[in-house]
Structures are given as structure tokens and as C-alpha cells.
Design a protein around this motif. Sequence first.
Motif, PDB file in Angstrom:
ATOM      1  N   ARG A 287     106.649  34.181  59.705  1.00  0.00           N
ATOM      2  CA  ARG A 287     107.176  34.791  61.000  1.00  0.00           C
ATOM      3  C   ARG A 287     107.769  34.110  61.827  1.00  0.00           C
ATOM      4  NH1 ARG A 287     104.051  39.677  63.254  1.00  0.00           N
ATOM      5  NH2 ARG A 287     103.771  38.276  65.455  1.00  0.00           N
ATOM      6  N   PRO A 288     109.203  33.943  62.433  1.00  0.00           N
ATOM      7  CA  PRO A 288     109.434  33.053  63.270  1.00  0.00           C
ATOM      8  C   PRO A 288     108.685  33.111  64.675  1.00  0.00           C
ATOM      9  CG  PRO A 288     111.295  34.490  62.544  1.00  0.00           C
ATOM     10  CD  PRO A 288     110.081  35.004  61.970  1.00  0.00           C
ATOM     11  N   ALA A 289     108.272  31.921  65.129  1.00  0.00           N
ATOM     12  CA  ALA A 289     107.250  31.657  66.229  1.00  0.00           C
ATOM     13  C   ALA A 289     108.155  31.207  67.343  1.00  0.00           C
ATOM     14  CB  ALA A 289     106.371  30.627  65.853  1.00  0.00           C
ATOM     15  N   GLU A 290     107.703  31.742  68.718  1.00  0.00           N
ATOM     16  CA  GLU A 290     108.293  31.255  69.931  1.00  0.00           C
ATOM     17  C   GLU A 290     108.430  29.801  70.080  1.00  0.00           C
ATOM     18  OE1 GLU A 290     108.460  33.120  74.303  1.00  0.00           O
ATOM     19  OE2 GLU A 290     106.768  33.475  73.240  1.00  0.00           O
ATOM     20  N   LEU A 291     109.409  29.223  70.570  1.00  0.00           N
ATOM     21  CA  LEU A 291     109.551  27.970  70.903  1.00  0.00           C
ATOM     22  C   LEU A 291     109.212  27.580  72.418  1.00  0.00           C
ATOM     23  CD1 LEU A 291     112.508  26.887  69.003  1.00  0.00           C
ATOM     24  CD2 LEU A 291     110.438  25.768  68.808  1.00  0.00           C
ATOM     25  N   PHE A 292     108.459  26.470  72.915  1.00  0.00           N
ATOM     26  CA  PHE A 292     108.286  26.264  74.160  1.00  0.00           C
ATOM     27  C   PHE A 292     108.602  24.830  74.475  1.00  0.00           C
ATOM     28  CE2 PHE A 292     105.249  29.311  72.944  1.00  0.00           C
ATOM     29  CZ  PHE A 292     104.832  30.053  74.203  1.00  0.00           C
ATOM     30  N   ARG A 293     108.783  24.677  75.880  1.00  0.00           N
ATOM     31  CA  ARG A 293     109.384  23.340  76.200  1.00  0.00           C
ATOM     32  C   ARG A 293     108.093  22.810  77.175  1.00  0.00           C
ATOM     33  NH1 ARG A 293     110.890  23.641  81.354  1.00  0.00           N
ATOM     34  NH2 ARG A 293     111.622  25.893  82.124  1.00  0.00           N
ATOM     35  N   TYR A 294     108.169  21.404  77.657  1.00  0.00           N
ATOM     36  CA  TYR A 294     107.163  20.881  78.411  1.00  0.00           C
ATOM     37  C   TYR A 294     107.983  21.162  80.182  1.00  0.00           C
ATOM     38  CZ  TYR A 294     105.044  17.094  81.100  1.00  0.00           C
ATOM     39  OH  TYR A 294     104.183  16.408  82.164  1.00  0.00           O
ATOM     40  N   THR A 295     107.012  21.580  81.179  1.00  0.00           N
ATOM     41  CA  THR A 295     107.512  21.931  82.170  1.00  0.00           C
ATOM     42  C   THR A 295     107.375  20.771  83.080  1.00  0.00           C
ATOM     43  OG1 THR A 295     105.504  22.758  82.942  1.00  0.00           O
ATOM     44  CG2 THR A 295     106.976  24.352  82.086  1.00  0.00           C
ATOM     45  N   GLY A 296     106.485  19.978  82.920  1.00  0.00           N
ATOM     46  CA  GLY A 296     106.192  19.069  83.717  1.00  0.00           C
ATOM     47  C   GLY A 296     105.519  19.022  85.276  1.00  0.00           C
ATOM     48  N   ALA A 297     104.766  20.587  84.779  1.00  0.00           N
ATOM     49  CA  ALA A 297     104.301  21.020  86.366  1.00  0.00           C
ATOM     50  C   ALA A 297     102.882  19.869  86.644  1.00  0.00           C
ATOM     51  CB  ALA A 297     103.523  22.344  85.906  1.00  0.00           C
TER      52      ALA A 297
END
Length: 313
Positions: A287-297
Motif C-alpha cells: 500500500r502506498p506510504a506517506e512521504l516525509f521530509r526533514y524539517t531542520g527543526a
Amino acid sequence: MSWGGEHGVRISLSAVVMALHSGRLCALTTETAEGELALPSGPFDPANDRTFELALRAFVTAQTGFKLGFVEQLYTFGDAGRDAPRATPGPDQLREISVGYLALTSDAVDMTPPGARWTGVLELFPWEDRRGGGRAALDTIMLCLSRWAAGDARRKARIDALFPSEASQRWDEARVLERFELLYETGLVAEAVRDRDDARLIDLGDRPMASDHRRILATGLGRLRSKLRYRPVLFELAPETFTLSELQAAAEAVVALSLHKQNFRRGVERTGLVAPTGCLSTGTGGRPAELFRYTGAANADGQAPGLALPALR
């Protein structure tokens, strides 16, 4: 180039460049003229090299074709009484001082120069794999170490701290160098056989390296594993976008531990280090999974935090 008069030294520079390649944590390696596995390295020439770092960058690119990004200094290796790094060949017999550097990259492209490749770190330190892959090496190590420590409480305590056998004792994944040093001291790695007359080769399924390069690599691996917990260095190895399963797989490749899925995800979410992109991955095979990105918080002290690593027992 030497310093120190009759008993001069030569400074060499070595790079521990790490990346995730084919799902494994790998180090960029080369081969010596004798065919030994080695880190990208070379001698510092004070007459022509303006800085250590510029010289190091030139060595890495010339030997592997790879261009370094950010690097940090690891350690300076030159212990008296240790046979590696050995003295340079020739009549001068200069004592070798090695300055190690660490670099991380998410761009593990295949190398084209002869001998240059990405080598899996667990090929070099199989006992560091706590997911089952290093079981044979660990069993052999524990048998040899138990004989070495027989009747010696201090030796046994040292073994218990570095190679805990009880499930209730925590494996400290950052103590890579201390474990390698113990195996060198007890004559269980090939470098000890090379450097000493009182050691015999034990088959641990590992690979030796030239000079002191495996010691330098162990330092780099320990530094990386340690930094995972207080700095977001994992994202320097990750692609620009990733699923949380891919991020967990990256963390597991670095620490060679199996991590608790739900606790890892909760820990990542609490840090605020990742944000959803609004896109789905179609390459997961299910099942397609959600993609994330690094925020640098950043946290209150202005630094981005590290990640919790909840290992399975």
C-alpha cells in the motif's frame, strides 16, 4: 616530509566516508598497491598543502572520484608502543601519525576508479550486528574471550561491559572502537596477527584493512552511532524524501539493531524533525506510504535534536 630530527614523523590523512548503499551502511574504500583494503588516505605535505582538509579532499577525489561535502575531524592516531600505523618504509623509518576525518553522504554513487568501492561496515565488524547476522562471529569471540579472562575478574568485567551476554544488560552500540581494541589486544583480528608474534589468526568472517585503517573506521562508526542520539545526522544519509519505514531501516542499518516500530515512529514525531510532503511513495511494494521530509527543526538551545532508538529486547 618529516619533523623531529633523528626521530621524525610523517602525518597521513584518512577519510571515513559513510553512506547507505543497497540498504547497508557502507564506507568508501580503496585498495593499496599490495591489494589491502584501505580508507582513502595520503601523506600531508607541509610545503605544498595549505590545510589538512584541502589535502584530504584532494586525496579522496583522486583515489575514488568522490567529492567530499562537510567533514569533521575524528581523532589523531599515533600511540607509542602500538605497531600500526607502522613506520614508513625506507631508510628514514618515520613514525606515522594518522589524522582521521568523518564525512556522511546520501549520494552513494558507484565508484569508477580501480579498487574504489562502497564496502559494508558489517563485513569489517560482523560482531557489531545484533540482528543475528553476526552470531557466528560473536560466538567465536565469546569463547576466546572467556578463555582469555579465566580467573581474572578485571578482564571479565571488561568483557561484560563491551560484549554483554545477558538480555538484561544493554549493548552500547557506540563502543565500536573499544570492542575492536579488545579484539586486537587479545589477538583475535588479523591486524594483531600481522603486527605481533604472539597472535594466531581466528576466523571471525571479518575483513582486515591496511595499517590502522580499521581502527580509524571503528572510531568513525562509533562517532556516527553516538551522534544519532543527540544530532539529526541520520538525515545526512537519507534521501530528500522518505517513508518512516525507510527512515527506520536507515537507523537500523547504522546501529545494526532491530528497533521497535511504533516507539521509533512516536519518537520521530515528537522531535518535530520530519513533516509530511503530501505525496505517497509507490515503490514500497504494498500500500502506498506517506512521504516525509526533514524539517531542520531546532530545540531550545538552537540545535536540532537526535532520534530515540528504542531497540527490541
